[in-house]
Design an enzyme around this catalytic site. Structure first.
Site, PDB file in Angstrom:
ATOM      1  CG  HIS A  73     -35.320 -25.211 -23.719  1.00  0.00           C
ATOM      2  ND1 HIS A  73     -34.668 -24.953 -22.533  1.00  0.00           N
ATOM      3  CD2 HIS A  73     -36.519 -24.610 -23.621  1.00  0.00           C
ATOM      4  CE1 HIS A  73     -35.449 -24.240 -21.761  1.00  0.00           C
ATOM      5  NE2 HIS A  73     -36.580 -24.004 -22.386  1.00  0.00           N
ATOM      6  CG  HIS A 108     -34.444 -18.794 -17.329  1.00  0.00           C
ATOM      7  ND1 HIS A 108     -34.667 -17.498 -17.670  1.00  0.00           N
ATOM      8  CD2 HIS A 108     -35.131 -19.536 -18.225  1.00  0.00           C
ATOM      9  CE1 HIS A 108     -35.483 -17.457 -18.713  1.00  0.00           C
ATOM     10  NE2 HIS A 108     -35.781 -18.671 -19.062  1.00  0.00           N
ATOM     11  CG  ASN A 109     -29.476 -23.795 -15.387  1.00  0.00           C
ATOM     12  OD1 ASN A 109     -30.054 -23.292 -14.429  1.00  0.00           O
ATOM     13  ND2 ASN A 109     -29.516 -25.073 -15.657  1.00  0.00           N
ATOM     14  CD  GLN A 151     -35.456 -15.103 -22.866  1.00  0.00           C
ATOM     15  OE1 GLN A 151     -34.540 -14.949 -22.074  1.00  0.00           O
ATOM     16  NE2 GLN A 151     -35.911 -16.286 -23.214  1.00  0.00           N
ATOM     17  CD  GLU A 171     -36.753 -18.143 -26.305  1.00  0.00           C
ATOM     18  OE1 GLU A 171     -36.377 -17.924 -25.139  1.00  0.00           O
ATOM     19  OE2 GLU A 171     -36.532 -19.202 -26.918  1.00  0.00           O
ATOM     20  CB  SER A 172     -40.868 -10.494 -26.732  1.00  0.00           C
ATOM     21  OG  SER A 172     -39.992  -9.793 -27.576  1.00  0.00           O
ATOM     22  CG  ASP A 228     -37.855 -34.383 -13.050  1.00  0.00           C
ATOM     23  OD1 ASP A 228     -38.506 -33.600 -13.763  1.00  0.00           O
ATOM     24  OD2 ASP A 228     -37.604 -35.539 -13.386  1.00  0.00           O
ATOM     25  N   GLY A 256     -41.450 -31.495 -15.603  1.00  0.00           N
ATOM     26  CA  GLY A 256     -40.195 -30.927 -15.145  1.00  0.00           C
ATOM     27  C   GLY A 256     -39.448 -30.293 -16.285  1.00  0.00           C
ATOM     28  CG  ASN A 257     -36.282 -27.224 -17.329  1.00  0.00           C
ATOM     29  OD1 ASN A 257     -36.736 -26.732 -18.344  1.00  0.00           O
ATOM     30  ND2 ASN A 257     -35.034 -27.025 -16.937  1.00  0.00           N
TER      31      ASN A 257
END
Lengths: 741, 223
Positions: free
Chosen positions: A52, A98-99, A243, A315-316, A497, A534-535
């Site tokens: 990630h 956010h899978n 979160q 990861e608040s 993308d 992208g991600n």
């Protein structure tokens, strides 16, 4: 409180494995540090070296994408890409997935996806003005899939509606391969004046580091690591890694940030998203080639006696990290207080190229920034194509259907084709009063009154073509997204993308990645479309089964003249209807193949880039010459479906064709590079000359009529019905799953 | 006509409303922060849509007891024009300036759409430029717009002519009692409505039917 394991125990008991590091990676860390890392440090490496954050599996492929162009102000590497649109204005946009969180906790998983992408955009200095989303879920006959989808939609709605950024469009596609592993890809676009663009480079020795936003809690610890592994039976127990979103805090954070930028006191800023305080502090220090000291005692906290490990990996949501000019703290903090947000000076910029953490007067971590951010592992994974199964020679069904009206209705009620207003009416698509074309068309159109221009935005992806032929599917993904914004009257500018695949450690999955990225990159190159960021989301698998390879494109196009905004629906009675492009017997991966054969197989439709480019250029010339009443891309379900979708309750199509193809092949083929236009009669000759000049096959197929939808084929009337009745099929197919079950 | 556009930390239709007002010749507008209490300089008070303080409790519940709303109440009682749109309508009800309640939509889902809205009362400072019975096309975007009141109150609203707007019976998107979606107080100087007139002020937005509402207010002010 249990004692944290010692550096030695971490090594001996391979505790780093629980955090997602493998022994090779751990050994490399020891080598880089010259010692064994402590528990906090091991955790920091685990998230920074996760897929990630580090793209360790996808880096070699991402290099294939063109990322430059005269319009690109910021390519990949920052929170989001930035593209110039002239007159001193720029657009900032990106897609984020956010899978995994959605799979285990759909409402918060999807909501925090929206919150995260919004922060990516406003961390660049821009005001977010449009959201979109691309959803992939399992088929709706299963109650669990309906639960996941409806809760994800509620979560997206709750966040976007509250923060007041309109969700102007998107797409939903349902397929069994997403049963346990849904995909939620969210896109956000913002606008910014060139001189207000912010960056994430910490500089200026002694400048204070300001923490702004919600207090840090124990939620989302190791979210980035969780997002980088396969889902399993035990995934539900990872719910604490998801979160919790607070859109009201998000709204205050957004407004506070934009107000703080106005002071000119900001040196750098970064969102605390994946890997929270860890990622933001190390990346700012690394990019600025400086260093950061953080005093963890000063970090606003939600829970008592949090450890350094927990504070750094939390990861608040709704948090940002700033570096501001020394001496201007109170000016900036006054704005934070006005928006009633927790804030504190938590550290300062150093020049030692390290991240140093202090707690209770002790140094609790000391890490070289290059080891965290740059010297990350890169894997060149093995790739090979899967074995081909023997398939029927033709992708067309053996027999032609008897009743074409029935087939058309079956397609219209199919949830993948049917109207998605049940989804998008839950999103405020109009707040901000910029939306000229909202959800439901080929592309959304946003007006920028600041510069009298408009943007067309489309999110697209068809994983069926990609699974049948990853390379071809990659080409199609880019071409179709561009075609969609062209139909709205826009010149495609650039794209972002979202790459969603299974485990890269499996050679046939990595082959899918490699081939589809190769296809996308080639299309981008040919169409002069830079990828500005992208991600990547990998390990989308559950019970050992991977999803279809699912690259998603967010395409942004610019409309320089507001008169060129073009709707996708028929506009006037008597207008001529033209079909541009060529139709082949291409049913592989089509919706018609699915309903007639119960599965998809064969070849994806072919795509020739030069034809595609010429078609898009020709249609833009026709639009800019003022000839076009409406333009509609032909996609799922082919020509017959496109004719119904382009119809309204009062305007529909009466068309006839001649072709050597079988009627079902002609009507339901999903051949690429085709567009349906409606134009006033008197422009017929002009249109023909524009098309023939660019060698685009163009066919006058009929006219816009009221009431009766008609298709004749080789002089035989195949389909005739009231448009209202066809529209009703289209309107209810998807909605009925949620309102009648 | 000098208008106050109230801004709570979670307001999100404030800018849209401000821009819509500036489209009306003769109207000026100014943002007013939720902690301010001096509203004397304004002729008209506008409460925009949004989520005031997050609305995690009940839409408008906290805003109804906020500092600025205390001043709005005083101004309303002195006869000043007060318009609340969407969340603004919810606040006016929570503040006790309008009767009844706005429940979650019947579908239990947020609804965003452009819908037909009937003008029921054209004799008010907000609706005088419309004709009784006009069918407007106005955007709606809310999760709790399902108006409810008891039968006695409903009778009173009817006989006092306090119902300003309603959804036609065949097209009631949220389940409101008698389709009620715009409500005046007895003196008719306070209007709350769920539809968004400020989103219907330009041809490219899909409708310009909202403009006449602001024009009515200006005419009332200049008369």
């Amino acid at each position: 409180m249990p004692q944290e394991p010692s550096p030695q125990q971490i090594a001996e008991q391979t505790i780093y494995r629980e955090m997602g590091l493998n022994p090779d990676e751990y050994n490399r860390i020891v080598e880089l540090l010259g010692r064994q890392p402590n528990y906090t440090e091991t955790g920091i490496f685990a998230v920074m070296w996760s897929e990630h954050c580090s793209y360790k599996n996808s880096k070699p492929l991402l290099k294939l994408f063109p990322t430059e162009g005269p319009q690109v102000l910021q390519g990949p590497g920052e929170g989001a890409g930035i593209v110039d649109i002239g007159d001193g204005w720029a657009v900032v946009f990106k897609v984020e997935s956010h899978n995994h969180p959605t799979a285990v906790e759909p409402y918060q998983g999807a909501a925090t996806g929206v919150g995260g992408i919004l922060r990516d955009i406003f961390s660049m200095g821009a005001r977010p003005i449009a959201l979109m989303n691309s959803l992939r879920f399992g088929t709706l006959d299963k109650a669990h899939n309906r639960y996941l989808l409806s809760h994800a939609v509620s979560g997206i709605a709750a966040y976007g509606n509250c923060i007041g950024v309109p969700t102007v469009g998107g797409e939903v596609f349902l397929e069994t391969c997403y049963d346990e592993n849904p995909l939620v890809n969210v896109f956000c676009l913002g606008i910014v004046k060139h001189d207000q663009i912010q960056h994430g480079k910490a500089s200026g020795l002694g400048n204070p580091v300001l923490y702004l936003g919600n207090a840090t809690g124990r939620d989302g610890i190791h979210g980035a690591t969780f997002a980088s592994e396969e889902l399993s039976e035990g995934s539900a127990s990872k719910r604490p890694a998801v979160q919790v979103g607070d859109p009201f805090a998000g709204k205050r954070l957004l407004e506070a940030c934009l107000e703080i930028y106005q002071t000119g006191a900001v040196v750098s800023v970064q969102d605390m998203g994946a890997a929270g305080l860890t990622c933001s502090s190390t990346e700012m220090g690394f990019k600025g080639q400086t260093g950061i000291d953080l005093n963890l005692d000063k970090v606003p906290k939600r829970a008592e006696s949090m450890t350094a490990y927990e504070i750094m990996l939390s990861e608040s949501q709704e948090r940002m990290l700033f570096v501001i000019e020394k001496g201007r703290e109170s000016e900036v903090q006054k704005i934070c207080d006005k928006w009633e947000l927790p804030n504190a000076i938590v550290g300062e910029v150093t020049n030692n190229q390290h991240l140093s953490l202090f707690q209770d007067g002790q140094q609790v971590a000391n890490l070289p920034l290059d080891a965290c951010c740059e010297l990350t592992p890169v894997y060149q994974r093995e790739a090979h194509p899967p074995e081909k199964e023997t398939l029927p020679k033709s992708s067309s069904p053996e027999k032609e259907p008897k009743n074409y009206l029935e087939v058309l209705k079956q397609l219209l009620v199919h949830p993948n084709i049917s109207d998605k207003s049940w989804v998008y009416q839950q999103y405020d698509s109009m707040v901000g009063t910029r939306t000229a074309q909202g959800p439901g068309g080929d592309a959304a159109v946003i007006i920028l009154e600041e510069c009298q221009k408009a943007l067309a935005i489309s999110m697209d992806g068809n994983s069926r073509y990609v699974v049948l032929d990853p390379y071809l599917g990659g080409l199609i993904t880019v071409a179709e997204a561009a075609r969609n914004v062209v139909c709205a009257g826009a010149r495609p500018l650039a794209l972002t993308d979202g790459l969603n695949y299974g485990s890269p450690e499996k050679p046939e999955i990595f082959w899918q990645m490699q081939e589809s990225v190769r296809g996308m990159a080639e299309a981008c190159e040919f169409l002069s479309l830079p990828v500005t960021g992208g991600n990547v989301s990998l390990y989308n698998e559950s019970r050992g089964e991977a999803i279809y390879p699912t690259p998603i494109i967010g395409m942004v196009g610019l409309i320089e003249n507001l008169n060129h905004i073009t709707p996708s629906n028929f506009q006037s009675l008597g207008d001529q209807i033209w079909l541009l492009g060529e139709t082949f017997a291409e049913l592989g991966g089509s919706c018609y193949q699915e309903i007639s054969s119960g599965r998809i197989f064969g070849n994806a439709p072919k795509l020739e880039l030069d034809r595609e480019k010429n078609l898009q250029e020709a249609v833009l010339v026709a639009i800019e010459s003022g000839l076009v009443s409406s333009a509609h891309d032909l996609s799922l379900g082919g020509l017959a479906v496109a004719l119904v979708k382009a119809s309204t309750e009062s305007f529909t199509a009466s068309v006839s064709f001649e072709s050597a193809l079988r009627a079902d092949e002609f009507l339901f083929s999903e051949s690429q590079s085709r567009i349906l236009l409606s134009i006033p009669n008197q422009f017929s000759a002009l249109l023909q000359s524009i098309m023939s000049e660019r060698k685009i096959p163009s066919l006058l197929i009929g006219e816009v009529v009221s009431d009766q939808f008609r298709i004749s084929f080789n002089d035989e009337l195949l389909i005739q019905d009231q448009i209202q009745s066809l529209k009703a099929c289209w309107r209810d197919g998807f909605r009925d799953y949620f309102t009648k079950t | 006509m000098h208008c106050a556009v109230l801004v709570f930390p979670g307001s999100n239709c404030d800018v849209d409303l401000y821009k819509a007002i500036l489209q009306i010749k003769g109207a000026t507008a100014e943002y007013v922060w939720h902690t301010d209490t001096d509203l004397d300089r304004f002729d008209v008070l506008l409460i925009p849509g949004g989520f005031t303080y997050g609305d995690y409790l009940r839409p408008g519940a906290l805003a109804g007891v906020s500092p600025v709303i205390a001043s709005v109440k005083k101004a309303a009682n002195s006869g000043k024009l007060v318009l609340g749109i969407c969340n603004g309508f919810q606040i006016l009800i929570e503040a006790g300036l309008l009767p009844g309640a706005l429940l979650p939509n019947q579908s239990l889902q947020f609804i965003c759409d452009v819908v037909p809205v009937k003008v029921v009362q054209s004799k008010s400072p907000f609706t005088s430029s419309y004709n009784h019975g006009d069918l407007l096309r106005l955007p709606i975007a809310h999760g709790s717009g399902n108006y409810y009141c008891d039968e006695v109150t409903h009778q009173e609203l009817e006989s006092n002519g306090q119902i300003a707007f309603s959804f036609p019976p065949e097209n009631n998107p949220n389940g409101s009692l008698a389709g009620i979606t715009g409500l005046l107080n007895e003196q008719r100087n306070v209007l709350g409505m769920m539809p968004h007139p400020e989103r219907a002020v330009k041809q490219w937005l899909g409708s310009t039917d909202g403009l006449r509402l602001f024009q009515s207010m200006l005419e009332h002010h200049t008369a």
